[in-house]
Design an enzyme around this catalytic site. Structure first.
Site, PDB file in Angstrom:
ATOM      1  CG  ASP A  30      -2.225   0.641   1.137  1.00 58.32           C
ATOM      2  OD1 ASP A  30      -2.965   0.473   1.085  1.00 58.32           O
ATOM      3  OD2 ASP A  30      -2.125   1.868   0.680  1.00 58.32           O
ATOM      4  CB  ILE A  31       1.167   4.026  -2.074  1.00 54.93           C
ATOM      5  CG1 ILE A  31      -0.449   4.717  -2.168  1.00 54.93           C
ATOM      6  CG2 ILE A  31       1.810   3.894  -3.468  1.00 54.93           C
ATOM      7  CD1 ILE A  31      -0.577   5.945  -3.116  1.00 54.93           C
ATOM      8  CG  ASN A  86     -12.157  -0.709   4.386  1.00 54.39           C
ATOM      9  OD1 ASN A  86     -12.294  -0.886   5.962  1.00 54.39           O
ATOM     10  ND2 ASN A  86     -10.887   0.230   4.925  1.00 54.39           N
ATOM     11  CD  GLN A  93     -14.926  -0.951  -1.500  1.00 55.44           C
ATOM     12  OE1 GLN A  93     -15.966  -1.045  -0.960  1.00 55.44           O
ATOM     13  NE2 GLN A  93     -14.485  -1.712  -2.754  1.00 55.44           N
ATOM     14  CG  HIS A  99      -8.245  -3.220  -1.700  1.00 58.61           C
ATOM     15  ND1 HIS A  99      -9.642  -2.692  -1.778  1.00 58.61           N
ATOM     16  CD2 HIS A  99      -8.040  -2.277  -0.055  1.00 58.61           C
ATOM     17  CE1 HIS A  99      -9.213  -1.257  -1.908  1.00 58.61           C
ATOM     18  NE2 HIS A  99      -9.427  -1.492   0.109  1.00 58.61           N
ATOM     19  CG  HIS A 101      -6.328  -2.546   4.400  1.00 57.54           C
ATOM     20  ND1 HIS A 101      -5.577  -1.793   3.584  1.00 57.54           N
ATOM     21  CD2 HIS A 101      -8.019  -2.616   3.687  1.00 57.54           C
ATOM     22  CE1 HIS A 101      -6.160  -0.646   3.339  1.00 57.54           C
ATOM     23  NE2 HIS A 101      -7.843  -1.104   2.915  1.00 57.54           N
TER      24      HIS A 101
HETATM   25  P1  AMP Z   1      -9.463   1.973   0.911  1.00 57.75           P
HETATM   26  O1  AMP Z   1     -10.131   2.659   1.810  1.00 57.75           O
HETATM   27  O2  AMP Z   1      -9.576   0.438   1.737  1.00 57.75           O
HETATM   28  O3  AMP Z   1     -10.075   0.761  -0.366  1.00 57.75           O
HETATM   29  O4  AMP Z   1      -7.945   1.584   0.660  1.00 57.75           O
HETATM   30  C1  AMP Z   1      -7.545   1.740  -0.497  1.00 57.75           C
HETATM   31  C2  AMP Z   1      -6.096   1.940  -0.786  1.00 57.75           C
HETATM   32  O5  AMP Z   1      -5.544   2.197  -1.942  1.00 57.75           O
HETATM   33  C3  AMP Z   1      -5.815   2.542   0.668  1.00 57.75           C
HETATM   34  O6  AMP Z   1      -4.735   2.425   1.519  1.00 57.75           O
HETATM   35  C4  AMP Z   1      -4.568   3.485  -0.779  1.00 57.75           C
HETATM   36  O7  AMP Z   1      -3.175   3.904   0.802  1.00 57.75           O
HETATM   37  C5  AMP Z   1      -4.403   1.922  -1.740  1.00 57.75           C
HETATM   38  N1  AMP Z   1      -3.908   2.731  -3.166  1.00 57.75           N
HETATM   39  C6  AMP Z   1      -4.476   3.742  -3.378  1.00 57.75           C
HETATM   40  N2  AMP Z   1      -3.773   3.575  -4.717  1.00 57.75           N
HETATM   41  C7  AMP Z   1      -2.969   2.972  -4.264  1.00 57.75           C
HETATM   42  C8  AMP Z   1      -2.021   2.751  -5.607  1.00 57.75           C
HETATM   43  N3  AMP Z   1      -1.566   3.240  -6.476  1.00 57.75           N
HETATM   44  N4  AMP Z   1      -0.503   1.345  -5.088  1.00 57.75           N
HETATM   45  C9  AMP Z   1      -1.277   1.435  -3.364  1.00 57.75           C
HETATM   46  N5  AMP Z   1      -1.748   0.900  -3.154  1.00 57.75           N
HETATM   47  C10 AMP Z   1      -2.597   2.024  -3.620  1.00 57.75           C
END
Ligand code: AMP
Ligand code: ZN
Length: 138
Positions: A30-31, A86, A93, A99, A101
């Site tokens: 995760d970034i 989420n 979400q 996805h 985590h």
């Molecule tokens: P959620 O809030 O459960 O939908 O989580 C989405 C997650 O995706 C967040 O923790 C972001 O930091 C992560 N995210 C968004 N764009 C990227 C990306 N390009 N590469 C890796 N993680 C990402």
């Protein structure tokens, strides 16, 4: 799906820090790195979230979780891990491609705090609600 950021990661259109890939599943960092090693595990197939996931995709995805989680734990030296998912905006979400985590935990001051509101147990209400849910399971 064209404008889905995780589908673009699967196709390689945008880069990711990949930690695992097979025919059906991919895992990458995760970034935001909530804690060191914060990893996302996704099905390659575009599915909005677990609430819309078919059984086959769920099997492909969830069967790989323990080994990826153990790899993250070993590589980071985590003492434990929160595995979080989420579903829909109300639940936090933000990316609408399913996805999971993996959030490694190091100690009680590692910046994560998960709090659930708790209620006194009402066993009659629990009984009624569990019956209602059971009827909905297909
Ligand atoms: P959620 O809030 O459960 O939908 O989580 C989405 C997650 O995706 C967040 O923790 C972001 O930091 C992560 N995210 C968004 N764009 C990227 C990306 N390009 N590469 C890796 N993680 C990402
Ligand atoms: Zn997608």
């Amino acid at each position: 799906m064209e404008n889905c950021i995780f589908c673009q990661i699967v196709s390689g259109t945008i880069p990711s820090s990949k930690v695992y890939e097979d025919d059906k599943v991919m895992a990458f960092l995760d970034i935001t790195q909530t804690t060191n090693g914060h990893t996302l595990v996704i099905p390659k197939k575009h599915v909005r979230n677990v609430l819309e996931m078919d059984q086959e995709t769920a099997q492909d995805l969830f069967v790989q979780l323990p080994k990826i989680a153990r790899a993250v734990q070993k590589a980071t030296g985590a003492a434990g891990m929160n595995i979080i998912n989420n579903n829909e905006e109300v639940a936090g979400q933000t990316v609408f491609h399913a996805h999971i985590h993996l959030v490694p935990r190091f100690d009680s001051n590692d910046g994560i705090s998960i709090n659930y509101t708790t209620h006194e147990p009402d066993f009659q209400a629990l009984g009624t609600l569990s019956e209602k849910i059971a009827k909905e399971v297909e």
